[in-house]
Design a protein around this motif. Structure first.
Motif, PDB file in Angstrom:
ATOM      1  N   THR A  82      18.456   9.567   2.722  1.00 18.93           N
ATOM      2  CA  THR A  82      17.676   8.334   2.603  1.00 18.93           C
ATOM      3  C   THR A  82      18.441   7.244   1.881  1.00 18.93           C
ATOM      4  O   THR A  82      17.881   6.216   1.530  1.00 18.93           O
TER       5      THR A  82
ATOM      6  N   LEU B 140      18.392   3.263   3.394  1.00 19.73           N
ATOM      7  CA  LEU B 140      18.874   3.927   4.597  1.00 19.73           C
ATOM      8  C   LEU B 140      19.158   2.872   5.664  1.00 19.73           C
ATOM      9  O   LEU B 140      18.286   2.065   5.985  1.00 19.73           O
TER      10      LEU B 140
ATOM     11  N   THR C 103      20.593   2.412   9.634  1.00 21.10           N
ATOM     12  CA  THR C 103      20.800   3.220  10.835  1.00 21.10           C
ATOM     13  C   THR C 103      22.187   3.055  11.437  1.00 21.10           C
ATOM     14  O   THR C 103      22.587   3.845  12.288  1.00 21.10           O
ATOM     15  N   ARG C 104      22.913   2.044  11.022  1.00 18.84           N
ATOM     16  CA  ARG C 104      24.305   1.874  11.464  1.00 18.84           C
ATOM     17  C   ARG C 104      25.052   1.072  10.408  1.00 18.84           C
ATOM     18  O   ARG C 104      24.446   0.320   9.637  1.00 18.84           O
TER      19      ARG C 104
END
Length: 126
Positions: A30, A100, A102-103
């Motif tokens: 996370t 967090l 995602t890319r």
């Protein structure tokens, strides 16, 4: 739950250096985007630098480019902020933050960071 603990702050003279550390505990799934922010009394919080897990995609505020370096230890996942050529205007409370992403390209200073440390004070005297 993620906990972030900063260390390494202190007092230096103009032109000096400090190295801040951010130790993270809790789920690593996370918190793959880590950033440093700072806030001086009476001023808004300012993003300083961010880094994606593994040390990718470092991002710097214009005010610190060429003087500060963000990095990550791939063994213990600690994140560091090496601060060189310090100026009085760098004086502030420095906070470590995590979230967090995602890319890697999403890991920037404009993200909404979920987890925050308590901060470490940096004072630069002229």
């Amino acid at each position: 739950q993620v906990q972030l603990v900063e260390s390494g702050g202190g007092s230096v003279q103009t032109g000096g250096s400090l190295r801040l550390s951010c130790a993270a505990s809790g789920s690593p799934y996370t918190r793959n985007c880590i950033a440093w922010f700072r806030q001086a009394p009476g001023t808004p919080r300012e993003g300083v630098a961010s880094i994606y897990g593994g040390g990718f995609s470092p991002v710097y505020a214009d005010s610190v480019k060429g003087r500060f370096t963000i990095s990550q230890n791939n063994t213990n996942k600690a994140v560091y902020l090496q601060m060189d050529s310090l100026k009085p205007e760098d004086s502030a409370m420095y906070f470590c933050a995590a979230t967090l992403a995602t890319r890697p390209t999403f890991c920037t200073l404009s993200m909404a960071y979920t987890y925050w440390g308590q901060g470490t004070q940096v004072t630069v005297s002229s």
